[in-house]
Design a protein around this motif. Sequence first.
Motif, PDB file in Angstrom:
ATOM      1  N   MET A 136       0.823  -1.209   0.000  1.00  0.00           N
ATOM      2  CA  MET A 136       0.000   0.000   0.000  1.00  0.00           C
ATOM      3  C   MET A 136       0.860   1.262   0.000  1.00  0.00           C
ATOM      4  O   MET A 136       0.332   2.380  -0.114  1.00  0.00           O
ATOM      5  CB  MET A 136      -0.927   0.031   1.230  1.00  0.00           C
ATOM      6  N   THR A 190      -8.993   5.188  -2.510  1.00  0.00           N
ATOM      7  CA  THR A 190      -8.238   4.823  -1.311  1.00  0.00           C
ATOM      8  C   THR A 190      -8.904   5.373  -0.056  1.00  0.00           C
ATOM      9  O   THR A 190      -9.714   6.295  -0.106  1.00  0.00           O
ATOM     10  CB  THR A 190      -6.804   5.371  -1.392  1.00  0.00           C
ATOM     11  N   ASP A 239      -6.066   1.971   2.461  1.00  0.00           N
ATOM     12  CA  ASP A 239      -6.719   0.775   1.943  1.00  0.00           C
ATOM     13  C   ASP A 239      -7.257   1.072   0.556  1.00  0.00           C
ATOM     14  O   ASP A 239      -7.313   2.227   0.123  1.00  0.00           O
ATOM     15  CB  ASP A 239      -7.853   0.337   2.868  1.00  0.00           C
TER      16      ASP A 239
END
Length: 1010
Positions: A794, A831, A843
């Motif tokens: 990420m 996101t 995320d």
Amino acid sequence: MRYITTVFILIASTVFGLSDHILFKHNLLFDTEAPPLFKGRPGSFSFTLAKAAYTSAGVYTKDSVKVRDLWDYGYYSAGTHTEYWDGTDDFGKQIVNPDSNYIIKVLSNNVKYTWMGTIGNTSTNTTGPTKLRGYYQCSKGMAFGSMYGYAVTGYSEAGPSLYKFAINKPNVKIPLYTSTTNTGDMNFVATDDTITYWGGYDSNSGNNTFVMGTRVSNDVEVPFTGGSLFNSVFGRDYPYAISKMNLANSFISGLAVQKAGIYLFVARAGINQVQVLNKHSGTLVQTLSYLSPKQIAVYRSSLWMIVNGNLNKYSINADGTLSSPILTLSGLINPLSVAVSPNGEIVSVADGGASQQVKHYNASTGAAVTTLGIAGGYQQSALVNNNKFYFTDNYIQNGQYAKQAFIAYQQDGSYWVNDAGNYRVQHYNSSNIFVNRIMSLGASYTSCIDPGNNKRVFFGLLEFEVDYTTGNWTLTKNWGATITRAYNLKYDVKFATLSNGRTYGLINKGGTAEVIELTIGDTIRHTGITKRGMQLSPEGHLYNFLRGGIGTATTMNSFALAGFTDGDPTWSSTPAQLFQTPIITGDDPNCNPRTNSTIVTSTGKLIMYDDHAAKTMVRNRITVARTGYHLGAIQPGTNKWLWKHELSTHINYIGPYPFGRFDVGNGVNDFAGGGQSVYDRYILTSYHGEFWKNSQANYFNLYLDNGLLIGHFGTDRNIVGRGNLAAPGMAGNALTPQLTMHAGKLYLVHGDESDHSGLHLWRIENLNTIVQEDILIAFPLDYIAPVMDYTDLMAGLPFDDTLTNNTAGWTRNPVNDILANPFTNFWQVRTSALEYDKRKPVDLFMRFALSDAGTCSVSRDLGTDKISHDWKIAGSIEFLTPGGTLNGQANNLYVEVLDDAGKLLAQMYADRNLSAYPTISYRVQGNDTQLFSMTSDSLVSSIQRFDIVYNAGKIKFNYGGYTRTTKLSDPTANGRNPKTLRFRFNNNGSKQVYPFRTSFLNGRFYKDVL
């Protein structure tokens, strides 16, 4: 910092003969994913716990100003723990001009939070569908057959407003419709013990009025041959409604049915009309004209009706017309309701105005027989007893929400009287002796504990005496009877017993606060003192809040209580400045404190809680959300913030309620926060979340006045279930929470709009477990971030933004969002849907819907390094999100790992197995192996950790505690060359469309770690 995720735990126990519910949120630490511990590294610090505890931590300067919140409510085991501070503030920015040393404060505790039930509700069961729930009233009408009582509750905000109960169990509601059924507003009910007739109107189209019927034998709606479809705007439709009318002022004002005869009577005072219908077919027989006809009672061929303020008796003719009045009762001041005893000998009247009594007459002669109640009722005294009635309010609006008196006889000759102003229906035997009651409060937007005598708890102008140890309560006073319509008592009714032993309050009159006294003679004394823009402190001082805008300062002044003159409090004419903030920025809390308690802690800190979520709104929805903090403390005399807390999330956040933060996402509107309450060193903030997740929440944060979170508790409608409106701890629009202390325990009282129809009571105990440890730490000038043994998948993704193609190793196809239709043509990748902290990994939220065959995908390049013998992809995923679906219903999701030739190494997915319908099973598949199958969706509908591991030529899947090892998906694929992690969405060609939503977080790629 270790990464923390939230797991929800609900424990129920029975204590003191009352159902107690312990609600709290428990954070679990993923210790296996923590960075290496180097105690000597700059920024490291250690703390020790004697036993496992919940902890919070912050970084402070030597003069106790907090510069960083490190974590909120993390659960740590007993022993010594090492953590780190990297020298940044709450926004991830490096501290400018740092001091050489700082203090880390670690707060640990095992405080327990217990929901004790409700005050002001007599339901046998404290929770669940059988709990009595009015909205603005306890009841508006009641009728009895041989086995059941039938009741209506008026306005119910999209819920059912009618129910029944067994005559021997009046405090156990038997629902007739599900809790989410909008039945319209039922205000009248009558029964002949074969059919029960319900009269009401459409909540969203008030001119639309109707009557419908249900069978006594099975509660099924009666298909009247003379009925027709009644369409509601948002509520349920009635296919066989009778007495339909769409006309201004057509509210039903009376409803009665002959038990042995054939007629049903419907009065509408606003249009001077009485309809006579055939009770079997529902066809209209007669339309009669009377001046302002109101409540009606029928016995055989006699009809009693309130007409133009008089109570007349009529004979019912064979054709449904009425004779001229054959009897008019005398001695009535303002007849509000009428009922006839089962033997026809007594006619009973609820007489309002200056009477407020039940008057019984001989039905044949009209002679007065007996009177129940004290003349004037609560107009004479606030003291509550069973021989007084409160039929009408002087200060509640008229119309369909007004309190409504009624009398209803059981077949044994006993009767029920609606004591509407006290939110209770009183049961008396035929000798006028009190038997029992039904009580449930209306919507409570204000609540108050008298700080000078905390046994006194107020719901508006109703006063209760509360036993905090047991949760038992008694309604003792009703102070409202002499308050006129000039006062607005919906919000902010505050009372306090002051140093002279007398109780005073501030009530709103035309935007000005008027000082009243609740006298020992149980009457209200109007002092004539008015104070615009003031709040009353527990000590009797007056607070004046002067809110400044951004670029100016906000000030709170205090006018000290100087003494008393002829029983009236007097205050200093010279204000003392309690605090003045620094120049307000967009990151500062800045809101008029909505509280019934002090804003000053016992150590002198002044607390401000900003309960608003929006900067701008359009049509009640946030267009630009608040940023920055919502809670802060000012040190008097310094004009600077000691600490600030509850940072805003962001408008696109859709995750669970973020404790220690203030959620401005999840679709909430501006009215997100409730109020604050301060007691001793404890600070409580509430969050009721209007429209939060298209519903509401009831959450509380408890702090110590050093700015560290002690704990949190509460729940929300999504957790308890949208159809479960009397769930433990759930309340709607709980605006004015208040803390108090009893026997070393904190207690919380707060209101409730509709979930429980009562004031909520919570117990907060084990306060003696709160321990603070202070650790001196040098500023980490040479802080070195820990080196992880994995690739953070990420890393480099933007916070709260649309994923752009070829960003940080991620690609997407299609490369742009498609927002045409959320059910048939939709593709979105963004996101931070589940992350609100810019300092933490983001995320990915993916949303997909197609109505025809097609594929979309999101992929992460894993690099080109060869693997020697093993690899692992780890992360967390939520397969079944609110508003989404699982595989097997047109749209599907597959989590896949591909080799450098594009061949499939591993594939994981979740589906809903409908083959044994109506039994449905939920399962997760890994390649050709099923990890689990269960009838509950609990695993797939919550965020779960997963691993996909390659070793020795095989693939191992771990998900939700289940582990299975299987072969490669494609036996020709090269397991040592993983190249791509892919989320593949496709429509299998089915026209039956269900949207797919999923979130992926904490993605990590490990190489040769086994």
